[in-house]
Motif scaffolding. Structure first.
Motif, PDB file in Angstrom:
ATOM      1  N   SER A 143       0.779  -1.022  -0.012  1.00 12.47           N
ATOM      2  CA  SER A 143       0.067   0.134  -0.137  1.00 12.47           C
ATOM      3  C   SER A 143       0.929   1.134   0.089  1.00 12.47           C
ATOM      4  N   TYR A 144       0.181   2.321  -0.472  1.00 16.40           N
ATOM      5  CA  TYR A 144       1.104   3.390  -0.575  1.00 16.40           C
ATOM      6  C   TYR A 144       0.448   4.890  -0.732  1.00 16.40           C
ATOM      7  N   LYS A 145       0.353   5.559   0.276  1.00 14.98           N
ATOM      8  CA  LYS A 145      -0.247   6.826   0.477  1.00 14.98           C
ATOM      9  C   LYS A 145      -1.820   6.787  -0.071  1.00 14.98           C
ATOM     10  N   ASP A 146      -1.905   7.468  -1.104  1.00 22.83           N
ATOM     11  CA  ASP A 146      -3.391   7.601  -1.629  1.00 22.83           C
ATOM     12  C   ASP A 146      -3.719   6.458  -2.724  1.00 22.83           C
ATOM     13  N   VAL A 147      -2.726   5.496  -2.990  1.00 25.58           N
ATOM     14  CA  VAL A 147      -3.149   4.558  -4.088  1.00 25.58           C
ATOM     15  C   VAL A 147      -4.209   3.349  -3.370  1.00 25.58           C
ATOM     16  N   SER A 198      -1.267   1.948 -15.654  1.00 27.11           N
ATOM     17  CA  SER A 198      -2.536   1.679 -14.871  1.00 27.11           C
ATOM     18  C   SER A 198      -2.369   0.645 -13.636  1.00 27.11           C
ATOM     19  N   SER A 199      -0.960   0.091 -13.331  1.00 26.35           N
ATOM     20  CA  SER A 199      -0.650  -0.957 -12.599  1.00 26.35           C
ATOM     21  C   SER A 199      -0.479  -0.065 -11.365  1.00 26.35           C
ATOM     22  N   PHE A 200      -0.642  -0.731 -10.124  1.00 30.97           N
ATOM     23  CA  PHE A 200      -0.327  -0.126  -8.914  1.00 30.97           C
ATOM     24  C   PHE A 200       1.250   0.545  -8.845  1.00 30.97           C
ATOM     25  N   LEU A 201       2.213  -0.216  -9.270  1.00 30.12           N
ATOM     26  CA  LEU A 201       3.643   0.123  -8.988  1.00 30.12           C
ATOM     27  C   LEU A 201       3.874   1.269 -10.112  1.00 30.12           C
ATOM     28  N   GLY A 202       3.167   1.192 -11.497  1.00 31.35           N
ATOM     29  CA  GLY A 202       3.279   2.365 -12.066  1.00 31.35           C
ATOM     30  C   GLY A 202       2.749   3.717 -11.630  1.00 31.35           C
ATOM     31  N   THR A 203       1.609   3.449 -10.873  1.00 28.28           N
ATOM     32  CA  THR A 203       1.063   4.487 -10.339  1.00 28.28           C
ATOM     33  C   THR A 203       1.964   5.338  -9.324  1.00 28.28           C
ATOM     34  N   VAL A 204       2.681   4.326  -8.365  1.00 31.68           N
ATOM     35  CA  VAL A 204       3.514   4.834  -7.430  1.00 31.68           C
ATOM     36  C   VAL A 204       4.760   5.402  -8.049  1.00 31.68           C
ATOM     37  N   LEU A 267       7.065   1.623   0.626  1.00 32.17           N
ATOM     38  CA  LEU A 267       5.678   0.792   0.316  1.00 32.17           C
ATOM     39  C   LEU A 267       5.643   0.301   1.719  1.00 32.17           C
ATOM     40  N   THR A 268       4.218   0.046   2.144  1.00 36.38           N
ATOM     41  CA  THR A 268       3.772  -0.436   3.265  1.00 36.38           C
ATOM     42  C   THR A 268       3.363  -2.143   2.795  1.00 36.38           C
ATOM     43  N   LEU A 269       3.755  -2.988   3.489  1.00 37.18           N
ATOM     44  CA  LEU A 269       3.202  -4.400   3.300  1.00 37.18           C
ATOM     45  C   LEU A 269       2.170  -4.497   4.326  1.00 37.18           C
ATOM     46  N   SER A 270       0.997  -4.564   3.473  1.00 36.33           N
ATOM     47  CA  SER A 270      -0.358  -4.525   4.376  1.00 36.33           C
ATOM     48  C   SER A 270      -1.008  -5.988   4.284  1.00 36.33           C
TER      49      SER A 270
END
Length: 289
Positions: A143-147, A198-204, A267-270
């Motif tokens: 998880s990351y901030k506002d994503v 559009s991927s999570f890591l792409g957004t990060v 990055l937070t491991l959730s």
């Protein structure tokens, strides 16, 4: 019901059909069949984007609970038939499975000798989908901030079990020869290996770069971290990778970081689950992680 739960989350027939891995016409027929069985429309098709009808809003939580109950009883029956403990099922991003979970499961097996684990490695959207439909017991992701993840977090319990730096790296010899350094202003067109936007890591990565204009030229794009890592190791360019995925290569000198701390993301491991669906082994795993 799984189709309807997916549609209730995405509110998009095309996207839901893709997630369910069937054609859109077939998906639409299945939703229509469910509506015929209920005797009322579940979807307002005249609006764009589509919306759930009042009956759809009423039926969606029932569908989700039914899916969860069916999945739980199926697992219980299978475990009883085998005469063994049930599998603890994890939906997890591929890179976390490779670089974290496999080692962590080895530790857990020392604590719980009868532990049986099944891992579903996929992208974030699919992993969220698996948790929502009770195909898995645990969801493990970054998880990351506002994503935000693609599900209502209020439906599940969450614990954050660690953090990891997301850093720009390159093959040491290639970076040294080419002068690849995000902090340099005299370098242009550094080959860049990126994630799907559009991927999570792409957004990060996009959020980490922000309004800055690093001297990058996109040369390659992939959804899998491990595939991008292979390209980095071949000297094809720079990429952002989780530090845990490249720690050994950095320690050996094969890879190097090519930007200061301002180019890093934390990055937070959730970990998510529904506690009331876990068996005793699952609850012990939840506490141990």
């Amino acid at each position: 019901m799984q189709d309807f739960a997916c549609l209730g989350r995405t509110l998009n027939f095309t996207r839901a059909a893709e997630e369910r891995n069937i054609t859109q016409p077939a998906f639409s027929r299945r939703i229509k069949s469910l509506e015929m069985w209920l005797g009322v429309p579940l979807i307002k098709r005249s609006t764009y984007p589509i919306q759930l009808s009042d009956a759809g809003h009423q039926f969606l939580p029932v569908a989700r609970e039914t899916i969860a109950n069916l999945s739980d009883i199926r697992q219980s029956i299978r475990a009883e038939e085998r005469g063994s403990t049930a599998f603890q099922r994890f939906a997890v991003l591929h890179t976390i499975s490779v670089n974290y979970l496999s080692r962590r499961i080895a530790d857990l097996e020392q604590q719980f000798p009868d532990l049986r684990v099944r891992v579903y490695s996929d992208n974030l959207s699919t992993c969220c989908h698996l948790l929502l439909e009770a195909t898995c017991d645990f969801l493990l992701y970054y998880s990351y901030k506002d994503v935000a993840p693609n599900f209502d977090e209020a439906l599940f319990v969450r614990k954050d079990i660690g953090t990891e730096q997301f850093i720009p790296v390159a093959k040491t010899s290639a970076a040294t020869d080419g002068g690849w350094d995000l902090d340099r202003s005299d370098i242009r067109d550094i080959p860049y290996l990126g994630y799907d936007p559009s991927s999570f890591l792409g957004t990060v990565v996009d959020q980490t770069i922000g309004k800055r204009k690093p001297p990058l030229k996109l040369r390659y794009m992939d959804a899998l971290t491990e595939a991008i890592k292979r390209r980095v190791l071949s000297g094809s360019g720079i990429a952002w990778l989780p530090e845990g995925a490249v720690s050994e290569e950095i320690a050996s000198g094969a890879l190097m970081q090519v930007g200061g701390s301002e180019w890093e993301a934390t990055l937070t491991l959730s970990l998510h689950c529904s506690l009331d669906r876990l068996d005793m082994t699952g609850k012990r795993v939840w506490e141990a992680l």
